[in-house]
Scaffold this active site. Sequence first.
Site, PDB file in Angstrom:
ATOM      1  N   GLY A 158     -13.595  10.833  40.736  1.00  0.00           N
ATOM      2  CA  GLY A 158     -14.560  12.356  40.631  1.00  0.00           C
ATOM      3  C   GLY A 158     -14.340  12.812  39.006  1.00  0.00           C
ATOM      4  O   GLY A 158     -14.416  14.005  38.877  1.00  0.00           O
ATOM      5  N   ILE A 191     -11.026  27.905  37.798  1.00  0.00           N
ATOM      6  CA  ILE A 191     -11.102  27.361  36.324  1.00  0.00           C
ATOM      7  C   ILE A 191     -12.451  27.700  35.632  1.00  0.00           C
ATOM      8  O   ILE A 191     -13.522  27.562  36.480  1.00  0.00           O
ATOM      9  CB  ILE A 191     -10.933  25.705  36.410  1.00  0.00           C
ATOM     10  CG1 ILE A 191      -9.264  25.594  36.771  1.00  0.00           C
ATOM     11  CG2 ILE A 191     -11.090  25.242  35.045  1.00  0.00           C
ATOM     12  CD1 ILE A 191      -9.108  23.979  36.958  1.00  0.00           C
ATOM     13  N   LYS A 224      -4.675  21.408  51.250  1.00  0.00           N
ATOM     14  CA  LYS A 224      -3.904  21.508  49.933  1.00  0.00           C
ATOM     15  C   LYS A 224      -2.237  21.387  50.150  1.00  0.00           C
ATOM     16  O   LYS A 224      -1.632  20.773  49.719  1.00  0.00           O
ATOM     17  CB  LYS A 224      -4.305  22.749  49.188  1.00  0.00           C
ATOM     18  CG  LYS A 224      -5.724  22.708  48.246  1.00  0.00           C
ATOM     19  CD  LYS A 224      -5.765  21.471  47.477  1.00  0.00           C
ATOM     20  CE  LYS A 224      -7.099  21.479  46.615  1.00  0.00           C
ATOM     21  NZ  LYS A 224      -7.187  20.084  45.972  1.00  0.00           N
ATOM     22  N   GLY A 242     -17.333  15.693  37.920  1.00  0.00           N
ATOM     23  CA  GLY A 242     -17.243  16.986  38.362  1.00  0.00           C
ATOM     24  C   GLY A 242     -16.649  18.040  37.211  1.00  0.00           C
ATOM     25  O   GLY A 242     -16.474  17.834  35.975  1.00  0.00           O
ATOM     26  N   GLN A 243     -16.304  19.294  37.565  1.00  0.00           N
ATOM     27  CA  GLN A 243     -16.133  20.547  36.718  1.00  0.00           C
ATOM     28  C   GLN A 243     -14.878  19.946  35.883  1.00  0.00           C
ATOM     29  O   GLN A 243     -15.037  20.181  34.578  1.00  0.00           O
ATOM     30  CB  GLN A 243     -15.541  21.683  37.456  1.00  0.00           C
ATOM     31  CG  GLN A 243     -15.647  22.936  36.474  1.00  0.00           C
ATOM     32  CD  GLN A 243     -15.049  24.211  37.225  1.00  0.00           C
ATOM     33  OE1 GLN A 243     -14.352  23.889  38.165  1.00  0.00           O
ATOM     34  NE2 GLN A 243     -14.905  25.068  36.125  1.00  0.00           N
ATOM     35  N   TYR A 272      -9.643  24.153  53.175  1.00  0.00           N
ATOM     36  CA  TYR A 272      -9.308  24.057  51.928  1.00  0.00           C
ATOM     37  C   TYR A 272      -7.911  24.052  51.768  1.00  0.00           C
ATOM     38  O   TYR A 272      -7.159  23.214  51.204  1.00  0.00           O
ATOM     39  CB  TYR A 272     -10.219  24.512  50.902  1.00  0.00           C
ATOM     40  CG  TYR A 272      -9.961  24.595  49.294  1.00  0.00           C
ATOM     41  CD1 TYR A 272     -10.339  23.501  48.944  1.00  0.00           C
ATOM     42  CD2 TYR A 272      -9.258  25.621  48.525  1.00  0.00           C
ATOM     43  CE1 TYR A 272     -10.012  23.233  47.605  1.00  0.00           C
ATOM     44  CE2 TYR A 272      -9.198  25.312  47.386  1.00  0.00           C
ATOM     45  CZ  TYR A 272      -9.601  24.232  46.530  1.00  0.00           C
ATOM     46  OH  TYR A 272      -9.246  23.953  45.260  1.00  0.00           O
TER      47      TYR A 272
HETATM   48  N1  SER Z   1     -11.648  27.321  42.251  1.00  0.00           N
HETATM   49  C1  SER Z   1     -11.226  26.889  43.795  1.00  0.00           C
HETATM   50  C2  SER Z   1     -12.152  27.597  44.680  1.00  0.00           C
HETATM   51  O1  SER Z   1     -12.455  28.605  44.456  1.00  0.00           O
HETATM   52  C3  SER Z   1      -9.776  27.430  44.205  1.00  0.00           C
HETATM   53  O2  SER Z   1      -8.854  26.312  43.512  1.00  0.00           O
HETATM   54  O3  SER Z   1     -12.344  27.093  45.793  1.00  0.00           O
END
Ligand code: SER
Length: 317
Positions: A8, A172, A146, A11-12, A142
């Site tokens: 990956g 981030i 995690k 990506g960002q 999500y």
């Molecule tokens: N930046 C992520 C999101 O907003 C959270 O870890 O899904």
Amino acid sequence: MKKILIIGSTGQIGSELSARLRSIYGVENVVCGYYAPPFPDGFFEAGPTVEIDALRIEQIADAVRKFQIDTIYNLAAILSATAEKKPQLGWDVGVGSLLNCLDVARDLKCALFTPSSIGAFGPNTPKDNTPQDTIQRPNTVYGITKVIGELVSDYYYDHWKVDTRSVRFPGIISSMTLPGGGTTDYAVEIFYKAVKGEIFECPIKAGTFMDMMYMPDALNAAIQLMEADPAKLIHRNSFNITAMSFDPEMLYHAIKQHYPDFQMVYKIDPLKQHIADSWPNKLDDSCAREEWGWKPNYDLERMTEDMVRKLKMKNKK
Ligand code: SER
């Protein structure tokens, strides 16, 4: 010397982590795994690359053998709002790709870094100074992936001594590659609007606090943790880290110091608001500070100044 594979890498986080790792360990020692366009400018010329679909374990194993990899950064991700809309994809990438990486790491003896998130917490987690070890009952796809990721990574360490390490990243903020489908994305998108002189429609309500971090600190965290003395690690998967906590109003006013005419209006996205409401206001990151010396360099003002400067330069190109 480390031989690193980033899964990956376009990506960002990956697009900036790859350059940083190459500056530390040498260009030839960092292999960038890619899956789908868009590719950053100069991606294929900058160093070794390999096509990897993280859902295909043999592709990961082949790359590890071919390049004699000893450390994997698994950054394949579907962020929170997208995972709610496409849950099957969220499970597959969130859990499936991690299990593949763990099996390869165990069988071919690699260390493995996997990001967790503030999303690993849920509505009944203490919201302020959220402890390292606390209730984790997230109510999003999500977040559930995690938590599974944290538990299964610890399991591979406990049972097979796979060197798994992880941080719970906050939102981030970065200027090179846009995030996509995340709840914290607003804190990046707002800068692009400010620099272009456009009105920003904020999807998150005033008064909604979330942890955030500027990209240089996020890169430091990942690299520093992977370099940490294992004897000092009481935790592994996953460490609370944070650099700042703000709500949309605080960010808006920080940007207005640079663009006094900048305007923000609220257009709440109910899905993102629901997710944000379930996440902590501010994490307690003292375990990361004690166990491997975590310390961020950027607060809201410093981050804002640097983002504005970088995006102004980008706009001129
Ligand atoms: N930046 C992520 C999101 O907003 C959270 O870890 O899904």
